[in-house]
Write a protein that holds these residues in place. Structure first.
Motif, short mmCIF file in Angstrom:
data_model
loop_
_atom_site.label_atom_id
_atom_site.label_comp_id
_atom_site.label_asym_id
_atom_site.label_seq_id
_atom_site.Cartn_x
_atom_site.Cartn_y
_atom_site.Cartn_z
N TYR A 145 -11.64 6.38 1.15
CA TYR A 145 -10.51 6.24 0.24
C TYR A 145 -9.88 4.88 0.51
CZ TYR A 145 -11.05 11.07 -1.06
OH TYR A 145 -11.56 12.24 -1.55
N TYR A 146 -9.20 4.35 -0.49
CA TYR A 146 -8.65 3.00 -0.43
C TYR A 146 -7.18 3.06 -0.82
CZ TYR A 146 -13.60 2.12 -0.28
OH TYR A 146 -14.92 2.16 0.08
N LEU A 147 -6.34 2.37 -0.05
CA LEU A 147 -4.91 2.48 -0.25
C LEU A 147 -4.26 1.11 -0.36
CD1 LEU A 147 -3.09 5.08 -0.21
CD2 LEU A 147 -2.31 4.28 2.01
N TYR A 148 -3.30 1.02 -1.27
CA TYR A 148 -2.48 -0.17 -1.44
C TYR A 148 -1.05 0.32 -1.63
CZ TYR A 148 -0.32 -4.26 -3.55
OH TYR A 148 0.52 -5.32 -3.82
N ALA A 149 -0.09 -0.34 -0.97
CA ALA A 149 1.31 0.07 -1.11
C ALA A 149 2.22 -1.15 -1.10
CB ALA A 149 1.70 1.02 0.03
N GLU A 150 3.33 -1.03 -1.82
CA GLU A 150 4.33 -2.10 -1.88
C GLU A 150 5.70 -1.54 -1.54
OE1 GLU A 150 4.34 -3.75 -5.81
OE2 GLU A 150 2.45 -4.82 -5.50
N ASP A 151 6.45 -2.30 -0.75
CA ASP A 151 7.84 -1.97 -0.44
C ASP A 151 8.67 -2.34 -1.66
OD1 ASP A 151 10.59 -2.28 0.38
OD2 ASP A 151 9.90 -2.22 2.45
N ALA A 152 9.25 -1.36 -2.32
CA ALA A 152 9.98 -1.60 -3.57
C ALA A 152 11.29 -2.33 -3.33
CB ALA A 152 10.25 -0.26 -4.27
N GLU A 153 11.80 -2.32 -2.11
CA GLU A 153 13.09 -2.94 -1.83
C GLU A 153 12.96 -4.32 -1.19
OE1 GLU A 153 15.59 -0.07 0.20
OE2 GLU A 153 14.67 1.52 -0.98
N ARG A 154 12.03 -4.48 -0.25
CA ARG A 154 11.90 -5.75 0.46
C ARG A 154 10.74 -6.60 -0.03
NH1 ARG A 154 11.99 -4.29 6.70
NH2 ARG A 154 10.17 -3.17 5.98
N GLY A 155 9.85 -6.03 -0.83
CA GLY A 155 8.76 -6.81 -1.41
C GLY A 155 7.53 -6.97 -0.53
N GLY A 156 7.49 -6.39 0.64
CA GLY A 156 6.30 -6.46 1.49
C GLY A 156 5.22 -5.55 0.95
N ARG A 157 4.03 -5.64 1.54
CA ARG A 157 2.94 -4.78 1.07
C ARG A 157 2.03 -4.40 2.22
NH1 ARG A 157 0.86 -9.95 -1.70
NH2 ARG A 157 2.79 -9.57 -2.72
N TRP A 158 1.35 -3.29 2.00
CA TRP A 158 0.29 -2.82 2.88
C TRP A 158 -0.99 -2.98 2.07
CZ3 TRP A 158 5.01 -0.60 2.33
CH2 TRP A 158 5.78 -0.38 3.48
N ASP A 159 -1.85 -3.88 2.49
CA ASP A 159 -3.03 -4.14 1.69
C ASP A 159 -4.24 -4.37 2.57
OD1 ASP A 159 -2.40 -6.62 2.72
OD2 ASP A 159 -2.10 -7.58 0.79
N GLY A 160 -5.35 -4.70 1.95
CA GLY A 160 -6.59 -4.91 2.68
C GLY A 160 -7.53 -5.78 1.88
N PRO A 161 -8.79 -5.88 2.31
CA PRO A 161 -9.74 -6.83 1.71
C PRO A 161 -10.51 -6.32 0.50
CG PRO A 161 -10.72 -5.81 3.64
CD PRO A 161 -9.31 -5.27 3.54
N ILE A 162 -10.35 -5.05 0.11
CA ILE A 162 -11.14 -4.48 -0.97
C ILE A 162 -10.39 -4.64 -2.30
CG2 ILE A 162 -12.35 -2.43 -1.81
CD1 ILE A 162 -13.33 -3.47 0.94
N SER A 163 -10.94 -5.43 -3.21
CA SER A 163 -10.28 -5.73 -4.48
C SER A 163 -10.50 -4.59 -5.48
CB SER A 163 -10.83 -7.04 -5.04
OG SER A 163 -10.15 -7.38 -6.22
N MET A 164 -9.37 -4.07 -6.00
CA MET A 164 -9.40 -3.02 -7.01
C MET A 164 -8.31 -3.30 -8.04
SD MET A 164 -10.04 0.45 -4.82
CE MET A 164 -11.68 0.81 -4.26
N CYS A 165 -8.32 -2.56 -9.13
CA CYS A 165 -7.37 -2.78 -10.22
C CYS A 165 -6.12 -1.92 -10.06
CB CYS A 165 -8.03 -2.43 -11.56
SG CYS A 165 -9.55 -3.33 -11.92
#
Length: 144
Positions: free
Chosen positions: A67-87
């Motif tokens: 499974y692949y996960l992407y997340a964004e902090d809605a208040e501070r603008g940071g993100r949790w991301d990785g190297p796998i490009s998805m839409c």
């Protein structure tokens, strides 16, 4: 700002077979997930996970190993991301396919891969604690 990703935690409670995300920060986080289905690659989002809470993204026993996960902090603008490009999309989305995102009117985001080891349940915890080597803080446990 780059936030540290995560502590995937496997839990063995048969009554709670699912893929969950827990937000250990104090901020609202938007989460997207990617996975391979029988018909091909799918990305879905956004789940809004309040600070110090959890949200189930996939209910029932997991059908994929990865499974692949992407997340964004809605208040501070940071993100949790990785190297796998998805839409992803700006609003709620369920997108088939992970190629030609921009040409199809979507955005590209880098997702982090999670190998669930074909377990029925998996949990990812989003934290704002950076790893000492600058990489994402990723650990997991197998409770079987």
């Amino acid at each position: 700002m780059c936030l540290a990703l995560v502590v995937p935690v496997l839990y063995a409670s048969p009554a709670h077979a699912d893929f969950r995300v827990c937000n250990a920060t104090q901020n609202l986080v938007g989460v997207g997930i990617g996975y391979r289905s029988k018909s091909g690659w799918i990305t879905e989002g956004w789940w809004h996970v309040a600070g110090s809470s959890c949200k189930t993204l996939i209910e029932g026993p997991l059908s994929s190993r990865f499974y692949y996960l992407y997340a964004e902090d809605a208040e501070r603008g940071g993100r949790w991301d990785g190297p796998i490009s998805m839409c992803v999309a700006e609003k709620e989305f369920k997108i088939a396919g992970v190629t030609d995102c921009l040409a199809r009117g979507f955005q590209r985001a880098g997702f982090q891969e999670y190998d669930t080891g074909e377990q029925a349940s998996w949990m990812v915890q989003l934290t704002d604690e950076p790893a000492t080597d600058g990489s994402a803080a990723v650990t997991g446990t197998n409770n079987q």
